[in-house]
Design an enzyme around this catalytic site. Structure first.
Site, short mmCIF file in Angstrom:
data_model
loop_
_atom_site.label_atom_id
_atom_site.label_comp_id
_atom_site.label_asym_id
_atom_site.label_seq_id
_atom_site.Cartn_x
_atom_site.Cartn_y
_atom_site.Cartn_z
N VAL A 263 24.07 -43.83 -17.49
CA VAL A 263 23.94 -42.42 -17.87
C VAL A 263 23.18 -42.31 -19.19
O VAL A 263 23.13 -43.25 -19.97
CB VAL A 263 25.30 -41.72 -18.04
CG1 VAL A 263 25.88 -41.38 -16.70
CG2 VAL A 263 26.26 -42.51 -18.88
N GLU A 288 25.98 -45.57 -9.79
CA GLU A 288 27.28 -44.90 -9.90
C GLU A 288 27.13 -43.43 -10.28
O GLU A 288 28.00 -42.62 -10.01
CB GLU A 288 28.17 -45.63 -10.91
CG GLU A 288 27.53 -45.74 -12.27
CD GLU A 288 28.38 -46.49 -13.27
OE1 GLU A 288 29.60 -46.54 -13.10
OE2 GLU A 288 27.82 -47.01 -14.22
O1 0RQ Z 1 24.55 -41.47 -32.80
O2 0RQ Z 1 24.13 -39.19 -32.06
O3 0RQ Z 1 25.25 -39.67 -34.27
O4 0RQ Z 1 22.80 -40.18 -33.93
O5 0RQ Z 1 24.95 -44.08 -31.27
O6 0RQ Z 1 22.94 -43.45 -29.39
O7 0RQ Z 1 20.52 -43.75 -28.97
O8 0RQ Z 1 21.59 -41.45 -28.60
O9 0RQ Z 1 21.99 -43.46 -27.08
O10 0RQ Z 1 23.26 -41.52 -25.95
O11 0RQ Z 1 21.98 -43.28 -24.67
O12 0RQ Z 1 24.12 -43.84 -25.86
C1 0RQ Z 1 25.32 -47.31 -25.44
C2 0RQ Z 1 26.49 -45.34 -26.42
C3 0RQ Z 1 24.06 -45.23 -25.86
C4 0RQ Z 1 25.75 -45.26 -24.02
C5 0RQ Z 1 25.42 -45.81 -25.45
C6 0RQ Z 1 24.29 -44.32 -32.52
C7 0RQ Z 1 23.10 -43.38 -32.48
C8 0RQ Z 1 23.74 -42.15 -31.84
C9 0RQ Z 1 24.15 -42.78 -29.40
P1 0RQ Z 1 24.15 -40.00 -33.31
P2 0RQ Z 1 21.69 -42.95 -28.54
P3 0RQ Z 1 22.81 -42.93 -25.84
C10 0RQ Z 1 27.03 -45.94 -17.39
C11 0RQ Z 1 27.10 -47.42 -17.56
C12 0RQ Z 1 28.10 -47.43 -21.94
C13 0RQ Z 1 27.74 -48.58 -21.11
C14 0RQ Z 1 26.96 -48.13 -19.92
C15 0RQ Z 1 27.02 -45.83 -23.45
C16 0RQ Z 1 24.71 -42.75 -30.83
O13 0RQ Z 1 24.69 -45.53 -23.15
O14 0RQ Z 1 28.09 -45.40 -23.77
O15 0RQ Z 1 25.75 -48.07 -19.96
N1 0RQ Z 1 26.93 -46.83 -22.56
N2 0RQ Z 1 27.67 -47.82 -18.83
O16 0RQ Z 1 22.57 -43.13 -33.76
C17 0RQ Z 1 25.95 -47.75 -34.72
C18 0RQ Z 1 24.38 -49.05 -33.60
C19 0RQ Z 1 23.90 -47.87 -32.97
C20 0RQ Z 1 24.54 -46.67 -33.27
C21 0RQ Z 1 22.95 -46.30 -31.81
N3 0RQ Z 1 23.81 -50.22 -33.36
N4 0RQ Z 1 25.40 -48.94 -34.47
N5 0RQ Z 1 25.56 -46.59 -34.14
N6 0RQ Z 1 23.91 -45.73 -32.55
N7 0RQ Z 1 22.92 -47.61 -32.07
C22 0RQ Z 1 28.26 -45.14 -17.80
C23 0RQ Z 1 29.34 -45.09 -16.77
O17 0RQ Z 1 29.70 -46.07 -16.23
C24 0RQ Z 1 30.03 -43.83 -16.46
#
Ligand code: 0RQ
Length: 502
Positions: A263, A288
């Protein structure tokens, strides 16, 4: 006789009267799609009332996956959750988990139904499930997600059905439902291609357990995704180029392989880019979550069919599907999450998986869930079962976050959801590292050179140089120096001139 009237019609307040402090309540919903809506709100209101009177009230909450606005947000705001599994992504609940006010079990999603069936989650006191219809003999036709609802209906002591008139009754023509029996009585799942159906169009409930039915017509609260930003576009470019190269080398067959995409905006952007590419042939998905961009691809004939457990699409897009069910019913299969995410099926079909990381380490271990290894973001979701078993397992993330204060490539991840043994390809806006067949030091070179932001490359190379030699090289004194800096100074490299980082 109306089909609904075979069961008592209840107001949400009447339905929740029996839900007691400490109860385990399993809700339908995989993301906000198909989530119960009226009952969670009524439970939240009940919690507020009881808390105002000084009485304790918290429940243990299970769903299919996250359920933000519909379940987690109202219940967390009411401080009504004591335990949560298997996935969440709500801002209020996230804070409560990270303050250790809520116990959270972050699980591989396909494992959940069997843990419920085996009783690992304890007794399920209530299931609250959204449906388009419940028949007098106990067939329950589900709405825009299947998730774990069939198992919840089977295992819960008492059941409340939210009959939602908003959803198309033809969703049953997409549904393919079965519950895997407990081992050792499992047969192979006869899924030979993504669209094969192996089950029934309905879930089943023992009608003696049904407390009653609530009727509503509320749409799913699926938020609109932001348009892909420049970094996501770059990531999409790299992934697209890689897939085309794999095709030209004959490692992806000319009819292509089924895709899975996680997602979020990056995944949505990558799927849109694949759709725009004339060189990628029409393909199918074994995934999914079915997101907005996929509907366009289906209408364009680029996406031939999709197996999923949820239609996580905005209300406008869901209406487009419902208005054209003659077209969509033969192209979408909705399955329980133990089938949509089934490791055996993923391996057999040769899925290409694309999931998102928070950070990766120089050896290819991936952290998607815990900032600093301590604070939960969302959870592992389905990324583990797809990554471990796919034909090609791709992880994507921007090379930096927070304007360059954070590097997504680090010496060591303080939490690992998917490890170097499963992760094959890493793509950032900087480029793509193909880790297949590479030993640890070759992987480090490929990841730093192709994926790390240039502002962090020197640091990462120097880290390797000072590391103790072993099969994998690490310097345990400074393995988490970047994370410690971030905690202490608000930036991984406090002296870095961020105006030079773009
Ligand atoms: O924070 O919004 O405060 O700036 O994390 O990062 O780049 O907007 O990415 O929304 O695509 O989320 C992995 C969380 C990515 C998500 C993850 C900070 C960044 C931002 C979000 P702000 P982005 P996304 C499908 C399968 C779960 C696993 C998966 C996720 C916020 O894709 O939850 O894929 N995945 N499952 O600034 C600290 C770091 C950071 C950080 C980014 N290294 N350290 N903060 N951020 N990198 C799901 C299902 O199965 C249902």
């Amino acid at each position: 006789m109306s089909i609904v009237s075979a069961f008592p019609r209840l107001s949400p307040e009447e339905a929740v009267a029996e839900i007691f402090n400490g109860a385990t309540v399993a809700f339908s919903g995989f993301t906000n799609a198909g989530a119960a809506k009226a009952v969670p709100r009524a439970i939240a209101a009940k919690a507020h009332q009881l808390h105002d009177r000084g009485e304790p009230f918290k429940i243990r909450v299970l769903t299919g996956a996250s359920s933000g606005e519909s379940i987690d947000e109202p219940l967390a705001e009411a401080e009504a959750i004591s335990y949560r599994a298997p996935y969440q992504s709500g801002p209020t609940l996230r804070k409560q988990i990270n303050r250790q006010e809520v116990e959270y079990v972050d699980m591989h999603l396909s494992h959940l139904p069997q843990t419920v069936l085996a009783g690992f989650q304890g007794k399920l006191d209530f299931a609250v499930v959204e449906a388009t219809e419940i028949t007098p003999d106990g067939r329950v036709y589900l709405t825009s997600s299947i998730g774990a609802s069939p198992s919840y209906l089977q295992c819960a002591d008492r059941v409340i059905i939210e009959v939602n008139r908003y959803h198309s009754k033809r969703l049953r023509e997409m549904s393919d439902i079965m519950i895997l029996p407990p081992p050792p009585h499992r047969n192979p799942i006869p899924l030979r291609e993504p669209m094969t159906k192996v089950g029934y169009p309905y879930a089943v409930v023992d009608t003696r357990k049904v407390i009653g039915v609530i009727e509503n017509d509320e749409p799913d609260h699926v938020p609109t995704f932001a348009a892909a930003d420049a970094r996501s576009e770059k990531i999409a470019e790299h992934v697209l180029r890689f897939l085309l190269e794999e095709m030209s080398k004959g490692r992806i067959p000319k009819e292509f392989l089924p895709l899975q995409a996680g997602v979020g905006n990056v995944a949505n952007g990558v799927m849109a880019a694949l759709g725009r590419s004339p060189e990628i042939p029409p393909f199918k998905m074994y995934t999914e979550v079915f997101q907005d961009s996929l509907v366009d691809l289906m209408e364009q004939g680029k996406l031939l069919g999709a197996s999923t457990t949820s239609l996580t699409v905005t209300p406008e897009v869901l209406k487009r599907i419902y208005d054209n069910m003659d077209f969509f019913v033969s192209r979408i299969v909705l399955r329980p999450m133990e089938l949509s995410n089934n490791p055996g099926a993923v391996r057999r079909l040769g899925v290409i998986s694309m999931n998102t990381a928070l950070e990766v380490d120089i050896y290819g271990n991936v952290n998607s869930s815990h900032v600093f290894g301590m604070d939960i973001m969302n959870g592992i979701g389905g990324s583990g079962e797809f990554t471990r078993n796919s034909y090609l397992s791709i992880f994507m993330c921007p090379s930096i976050a927070k304007g360059g204060k954070i590097s997504a490539v680090v010496p060591m991840c303080p939490h690992i959801d998917n490890n170097e043994h499963s992760v094959q390809i890493i793509a950032t806006d900087q480029g793509l590292a193909d880790l297949r067949g590479l030993g640890p030091m070759q992987r480090a070179q490929a990841i730093i050179e192709n994926c790390a932001h240039p502002a962090y490359r020197d640091y990462l190379y120097r880290y390797i140089e000072r590391g103790r030699v072993g099969h994998i090289r690490h310097d345990l004194r400074t393995a988490f120096e970047l994370h410690r800096n971030l905690l202490k100074h608000g930036a991984m490299l406090p002296d870095l001139d961020l105006s030079q980082v773009s």
